[in-house]
Design a protein around this motif. Structure first.
Motif, mmCIF file in Angstrom:
data_model
loop_
_atom_site.group_PDB
_atom_site.id
_atom_site.type_symbol
_atom_site.label_atom_id
_atom_site.label_comp_id
_atom_site.label_asym_id
_atom_site.label_seq_id
_atom_site.Cartn_x
_atom_site.Cartn_y
_atom_site.Cartn_z
ATOM 1 N N SER A 14 2.297 2.553 8.081
ATOM 2 C CA SER A 14 1.920 1.547 9.118
ATOM 3 C C SER A 14 1.992 2.287 10.609
ATOM 4 N N THR A 15 3.221 2.859 10.589
ATOM 5 C CA THR A 15 3.422 3.441 12.401
ATOM 6 C C THR A 15 2.458 4.685 12.503
ATOM 7 N N VAL A 16 2.178 5.479 11.460
ATOM 8 C CA VAL A 16 1.261 6.472 11.753
ATOM 9 C C VAL A 16 -0.363 6.183 11.591
ATOM 10 N N GLY A 17 -0.691 5.167 10.755
ATOM 11 C CA GLY A 17 -1.874 4.500 10.818
ATOM 12 C C GLY A 17 -2.272 3.962 12.090
ATOM 13 N N LYS A 18 -1.365 3.103 12.687
ATOM 14 C CA LYS A 18 -1.820 2.451 13.706
ATOM 15 C C LYS A 18 -1.993 3.380 15.165
ATOM 16 N N ALA A 19 -0.929 4.548 15.034
ATOM 17 C CA ALA A 19 -1.212 5.239 16.334
ATOM 18 C C ALA A 19 -2.377 6.270 16.239
ATOM 19 N N LEU A 20 -2.705 6.542 14.804
ATOM 20 C CA LEU A 20 -3.968 7.155 14.548
ATOM 21 C C LEU A 20 -5.052 6.363 14.958
ATOM 22 N N SER A 21 -5.151 5.138 14.740
ATOM 23 C CA SER A 21 -6.519 4.325 15.093
ATOM 24 C C SER A 21 -6.523 4.216 16.316
ATOM 25 N N ARG A 22 -5.511 4.236 17.230
ATOM 26 C CA ARG A 22 -5.556 4.166 18.719
ATOM 27 C C ARG A 22 -6.043 5.327 19.081
ATOM 28 N N LYS A 23 -5.695 6.445 18.669
ATOM 29 C CA LYS A 23 -5.971 7.678 19.185
ATOM 30 C C LYS A 23 -7.486 8.038 18.812
ATOM 31 N N LEU A 24 -7.955 7.404 17.763
ATOM 32 C CA LEU A 24 -9.471 7.775 17.409
ATOM 33 C C LEU A 24 -10.514 6.527 17.951
ATOM 34 N N GLY A 25 -9.656 5.426 18.493
ATOM 35 C CA GLY A 25 -10.662 4.536 18.905
ATOM 36 C C GLY A 25 -11.124 3.590 17.767
ATOM 37 N N PHE A 26 -10.522 3.715 16.679
ATOM 38 C CA PHE A 26 -10.842 2.753 15.509
ATOM 39 C C PHE A 26 -10.008 1.682 15.550
ATOM 40 N N SER A 27 -10.337 0.492 14.753
ATOM 41 C CA SER A 27 -9.674 -0.594 14.661
ATOM 42 C C SER A 27 -8.470 -0.276 13.475
ATOM 43 N N PHE A 28 -7.490 -0.989 13.312
ATOM 44 C CA PHE A 28 -6.493 -0.641 12.500
ATOM 45 C C PHE A 28 -6.330 -2.120 11.797
ATOM 46 N N ILE A 29 -5.972 -1.798 10.348
ATOM 47 C CA ILE A 29 -5.663 -2.759 9.226
ATOM 48 C C ILE A 29 -4.444 -2.379 8.630
ATOM 49 N N ASP A 30 -3.556 -3.263 8.676
ATOM 50 C CA ASP A 30 -2.228 -3.085 7.616
ATOM 51 C C ASP A 30 -2.264 -3.951 6.473
ATOM 52 N N LEU A 31 -2.668 -3.431 5.227
ATOM 53 C CA LEU A 31 -3.190 -4.139 4.240
ATOM 54 C C LEU A 31 -2.095 -4.881 3.776
ATOM 55 N N ASP A 32 -0.717 -4.609 3.609
ATOM 56 C CA ASP A 32 0.282 -5.449 3.334
ATOM 57 C C ASP A 32 0.141 -6.844 4.356
ATOM 58 N N ALA A 33 0.556 -6.656 5.758
ATOM 59 C CA ALA A 33 0.491 -7.614 6.643
ATOM 60 C C ALA A 33 -0.781 -8.627 6.383
ATOM 61 N N TRP A 34 -1.864 -8.085 5.931
ATOM 62 C CA TRP A 34 -3.059 -9.102 5.812
ATOM 63 C C TRP A 34 -3.001 -9.616 4.511
ATOM 64 N N ILE A 35 -2.391 -9.175 3.451
ATOM 65 C CA ILE A 35 -2.137 -9.965 2.273
ATOM 66 C C ILE A 35 -1.062 -10.945 2.519
ATOM 67 N N GLU A 36 -0.112 -10.825 3.279
ATOM 68 C CA GLU A 36 0.788 -11.823 3.886
ATOM 69 C C GLU A 36 0.111 -13.078 4.791
ATOM 70 N N LYS A 37 -0.719 -12.670 5.323
ATOM 71 C CA LYS A 37 -1.577 -13.599 6.280
ATOM 72 C C LYS A 37 -2.107 -14.245 5.322
ATOM 73 N N GLU A 38 -3.004 -13.669 4.332
ATOM 74 C CA GLU A 38 -4.215 -14.246 3.356
ATOM 75 C C GLU A 38 -3.295 -15.252 2.637
ATOM 76 N N GLU A 39 -2.062 -14.869 2.195
ATOM 77 C CA GLU A 39 -1.493 -15.908 1.221
ATOM 78 C C GLU A 39 -0.537 -16.754 1.800
ATOM 79 N N GLU A 40 -0.279 -16.533 3.120
ATOM 80 C CA GLU A 40 0.665 -17.546 3.760
ATOM 81 C C GLU A 40 2.066 -17.257 3.051
ATOM 82 N N LYS A 41 2.422 -16.091 2.849
ATOM 83 C CA LYS A 41 3.656 -15.737 2.150
ATOM 84 C C LYS A 41 4.108 -14.583 2.272
ATOM 85 N N THR A 42 5.364 -14.148 2.494
ATOM 86 C CA THR A 42 5.640 -12.742 2.504
ATOM 87 C C THR A 42 5.458 -12.181 1.144
ATOM 88 N N ILE A 43 5.624 -10.856 1.158
ATOM 89 C CA ILE A 43 5.305 -9.993 -0.065
ATOM 90 C C ILE A 43 6.266 -10.545 -1.261
#
Ligand code: S3P
Length: 175
Positions: free
Chosen positions: A18-47
């Motif tokens: 997550s840390t590397v992915g986020k920093a990499l996305s910033r550097k490339l000007g890409f958007s960032f998705i943390d799949l685990d965080a998205w799953i938690e949001k989608e399910e409205e529950k923690t993993i």
């Protein structure tokens, strides 16, 4: 290889995806998705709750659904969960649609980082179980990766610089 528009960061728990992915996305000007965080949001529950209230198989199904969704996006970096390579469907999606970066480290380093974390259900397997999981998953990570980056002794910034350097070389080779 054509222009890289979609990057997946894979690796075992504690490898800093997550840390590397986020920093990499910033550097490339890409958007960032943390799949685990998205799953938690989608399910409205923690993993942890998803594993407890449903089961791992249910978690894996949601994980595949969202990975598939990301597979159609452009200019995106996705940080995956450590078990993403468990399902063949996910391995196929990764191979077919992403430039896959595997963050590699010896288990000793990873285990020191993650032990005692109560949010990761797989740690219930205990040290021996986690070691077996690691051993079994290693060839699976390798089988889908376009590049392997060792994280040993490096800061997230070092790692991101190495990755962007590799990407620049790739681009130049294709000119
Ligand atoms: C898992 C890793 C976790 C999370 C879930 C299952 C695994 O992600 O997806 O707890 O099976 O290794 P991290 O690698 O970010 O801890």
């Amino acid at each position: 290889m054509g222009t890289i528009v979609r990057i997946a960061i894979i690796g075992f728990m504690g490898s800093g995806k997550s840390t590397v992915g986020k920093a990499l996305s910033r550097k490339l000007g890409f958007s960032f998705i943390d799949l685990d965080a998205w799953i938690e949001k989608e399910e409205e529950k923690t993993i942890k709750e998803i594993f407890k209230d449903s089961n791992e198989d249910y978690f894996r199904r949601v994980e595949t659904k969202l990975l598939k969704n990301v597979s159609g996006r452009k200019k995106v970096v996705v940080a995956t969960g450590g078990g993403i390579i468990e399902r063949k469907k996910n391995r196929d999606l990764l191979r077919d649609n992403f430039y896959v970066i595997y963050l590699e480290a010896p288990l000793e380093i990873l285990y020191t980082r993650i032990k005692g974390d109560s949010k990761r259900p797989k740690l219930k397997l205990g040290e021996k179980g986690v070691r077996e999981l690691f051993r079994r998953r290693l060839p699976l990570y390798k089988s889908v990766s376009n590049t392997i980056v060792s994280i040993e002794g490096k800061t997230p910034l070092n790692i991101v610089e190495q990755i962007t350097g590799n990407l620049r070389d790739l681009r130049n080779e294709n000119l």
